[in-house]
Motif scaffolding. Sequence first.
Motif, PDB file in Angstrom:
ATOM      1  N   LYS A  98      58.692  17.532  65.834  1.00  0.00           N
ATOM      2  CA  LYS A  98      59.421  18.795  65.991  1.00  0.00           C
ATOM      3  C   LYS A  98      60.913  18.624  65.719  1.00  0.00           C
ATOM      4  CE  LYS A  98      56.183  20.767  69.357  1.00  0.00           C
ATOM      5  NZ  LYS A  98      55.247  19.621  69.390  1.00  0.00           N
ATOM      6  N   ARG A  99      61.460  17.456  66.048  1.00  0.00           N
ATOM      7  CA  ARG A  99      62.898  17.224  65.851  1.00  0.00           C
ATOM      8  C   ARG A  99      63.090  16.471  64.548  1.00  0.00           C
ATOM      9  NH1 ARG A  99      67.252  15.497  70.456  1.00  0.00           N
ATOM     10  NH2 ARG A  99      69.065  16.224  69.289  1.00  0.00           N
ATOM     11  N   ALA A 100      63.456  17.197  63.518  1.00  0.00           N
ATOM     12  CA  ALA A 100      63.553  16.613  62.178  1.00  0.00           C
ATOM     13  C   ALA A 100      64.628  15.538  62.118  1.00  0.00           C
ATOM     14  CB  ALA A 100      63.851  17.700  61.149  1.00  0.00           C
ATOM     15  N   PRO A 101      64.362  14.439  61.415  1.00  0.00           N
ATOM     16  CA  PRO A 101      65.366  13.375  61.321  1.00  0.00           C
ATOM     17  C   PRO A 101      66.623  13.803  60.571  1.00  0.00           C
ATOM     18  CG  PRO A 101      63.433  12.853  59.982  1.00  0.00           C
ATOM     19  CD  PRO A 101      63.090  14.062  60.791  1.00  0.00           C
ATOM     20  N   THR A 102      66.528  14.850  59.763  1.00  0.00           N
ATOM     21  CA  THR A 102      67.720  15.315  59.039  1.00  0.00           C
ATOM     22  C   THR A 102      68.532  16.342  59.837  1.00  0.00           C
ATOM     23  OG1 THR A 102      66.370  17.003  57.933  1.00  0.00           O
ATOM     24  CG2 THR A 102      66.686  14.907  56.768  1.00  0.00           C
ATOM     25  N   GLU A 103      68.036  16.729  61.029  1.00  0.00           N
ATOM     26  CA  GLU A 103      68.766  17.699  61.853  1.00  0.00           C
ATOM     27  C   GLU A 103      70.128  17.131  62.249  1.00  0.00           C
ATOM     28  OE1 GLU A 103      68.255  20.006  66.175  1.00  0.00           O
ATOM     29  OE2 GLU A 103      66.758  18.563  65.497  1.00  0.00           O
ATOM     30  N   HIS A 104      71.168  17.878  61.997  1.00  0.00           N
ATOM     31  CA  HIS A 104      72.561  17.488  62.305  1.00  0.00           C
ATOM     32  C   HIS A 104      73.039  16.291  61.478  1.00  0.00           C
ATOM     33  CE1 HIS A 104      72.147  20.220  65.612  1.00  0.00           C
ATOM     34  NE2 HIS A 104      71.360  19.407  66.326  1.00  0.00           N
ATOM     35  N   TRP A 105      72.202  15.778  60.566  1.00  0.00           N
ATOM     36  CA  TRP A 105      72.586  14.537  59.895  1.00  0.00           C
ATOM     37  C   TRP A 105      73.817  14.717  59.015  1.00  0.00           C
ATOM     38  CZ3 TRP A 105      72.797   9.704  60.335  1.00  0.00           C
ATOM     39  CH2 TRP A 105      73.117   8.894  59.245  1.00  0.00           C
ATOM     40  N   GLU A 106      73.946  15.847  58.359  1.00  0.00           N
ATOM     41  CA  GLU A 106      75.091  16.037  57.456  1.00  0.00           C
ATOM     42  C   GLU A 106      76.405  15.900  58.218  1.00  0.00           C
ATOM     43  OE1 GLU A 106      76.750  19.446  54.382  1.00  0.00           O
ATOM     44  OE2 GLU A 106      74.594  19.364  54.805  1.00  0.00           O
ATOM     45  N   ALA A 107      76.497  16.525  59.389  1.00  0.00           N
ATOM     46  CA  ALA A 107      77.716  16.438  60.195  1.00  0.00           C
ATOM     47  C   ALA A 107      77.904  15.028  60.753  1.00  0.00           C
ATOM     48  CB  ALA A 107      77.664  17.449  61.341  1.00  0.00           C
ATOM     49  N   GLN A 108      76.816  14.413  61.171  1.00  0.00           N
ATOM     50  CA  GLN A 108      76.911  13.055  61.719  1.00  0.00           C
ATOM     51  C   GLN A 108      77.327  12.059  60.636  1.00  0.00           C
ATOM     52  OE1 GLN A 108      73.000  12.673  63.389  1.00  0.00           O
ATOM     53  NE2 GLN A 108      73.588  13.546  65.352  1.00  0.00           N
ATOM     54  N   TRP A 109      76.776  12.234  59.434  1.00  0.00           N
ATOM     55  CA  TRP A 109      77.139  11.321  58.363  1.00  0.00           C
ATOM     56  C   TRP A 109      78.610  11.499  57.980  1.00  0.00           C
ATOM     57  CZ3 TRP A 109      76.868   6.954  56.400  1.00  0.00           C
ATOM     58  CH2 TRP A 109      77.413   6.663  55.147  1.00  0.00           C
ATOM     59  N   ALA A 110      79.100  12.730  57.996  1.00  0.00           N
ATOM     60  CA  ALA A 110      80.518  12.958  57.681  1.00  0.00           C
ATOM     61  C   ALA A 110      81.409  12.181  58.647  1.00  0.00           C
ATOM     62  CB  ALA A 110      80.837  14.457  57.731  1.00  0.00           C
ATOM     63  N   LEU A 111      81.014  12.148  59.915  1.00  0.00           N
ATOM     64  CA  LEU A 111      81.784  11.387  60.913  1.00  0.00           C
ATOM     65  C   LEU A 111      81.723   9.892  60.622  1.00  0.00           C
ATOM     66  CD1 LEU A 111      83.344  11.381  63.637  1.00  0.00           C
ATOM     67  CD2 LEU A 111      81.116  11.186  64.767  1.00  0.00           C
ATOM     68  N   LEU A 112      80.520   9.380  60.358  1.00  0.00           N
ATOM     69  CA  LEU A 112      80.361   7.953  60.067  1.00  0.00           C
ATOM     70  C   LEU A 112      81.068   7.574  58.770  1.00  0.00           C
ATOM     71  CD1 LEU A 112      76.588   7.544  60.968  1.00  0.00           C
ATOM     72  CD2 LEU A 112      78.501   6.491  62.181  1.00  0.00           C
ATOM     73  N   ALA A 113      80.900   8.409  57.757  1.00  0.00           N
ATOM     74  CA  ALA A 113      81.477   8.098  56.443  1.00  0.00           C
ATOM     75  C   ALA A 113      82.992   8.038  56.503  1.00  0.00           C
ATOM     76  CB  ALA A 113      81.033   9.145  55.423  1.00  0.00           C
TER      77      ALA A 113
END
Length: 202
Positions: free
Chosen positions: A176-191
Amino acid sequence: MSDDRKPRRREQILQALALMLEEDSGKRITTAALARQVGVSEAALYRHFPSKARMFEGLIDFIEESLFARITRILEDVPDATARCGTILALLLGFAEKNPGLARVMGGDVLTGETARLRQRVHQLFERMEMQLKQIIREAELREGRRPSIPASAAANLLIAQAEGRISQYVRSDFKRAPTEHWEAQWALLAGQLLREAPQPA
């Protein structure tokens, strides 16, 4: 059976196993149930795979081949180190999301009680991906004049741990909780923190 029928039947068995892993989340897969799903006898299954462990190995082979063939293309097509890392992680998360049954294999929960060799294969898969990220981060200084904010090995481990954690959440939530959920924002922080300009010699 003709030679061209055999690969198709093997593929059919692996597809059925992946589907059962998705639909019967949390249940142990038996060869009897798998044979019913495929529509053949258990003896027919064993003509293609000598054991259930070999069937799981077939799924792991498919995961490795799918991911690393695409990673090779990413390395050819994406020159920037940060973008390379982000594209590889997005590939990993997207692959798990599109293949829930295989995500259970990647997460390792379905391999509990199976041979240790299978768990080692999955461990090696993630180790190999971590090594690839580490190499990209290390090469950034030579290619772009940029250094990681923390040692390359620690940075690569942080990135792969993020991906593994999101895949585990996906499996635990019964997909139910997709692995790509919130990933774009999280990756921007990490990147934004991953690489910085290397100091110039005085």
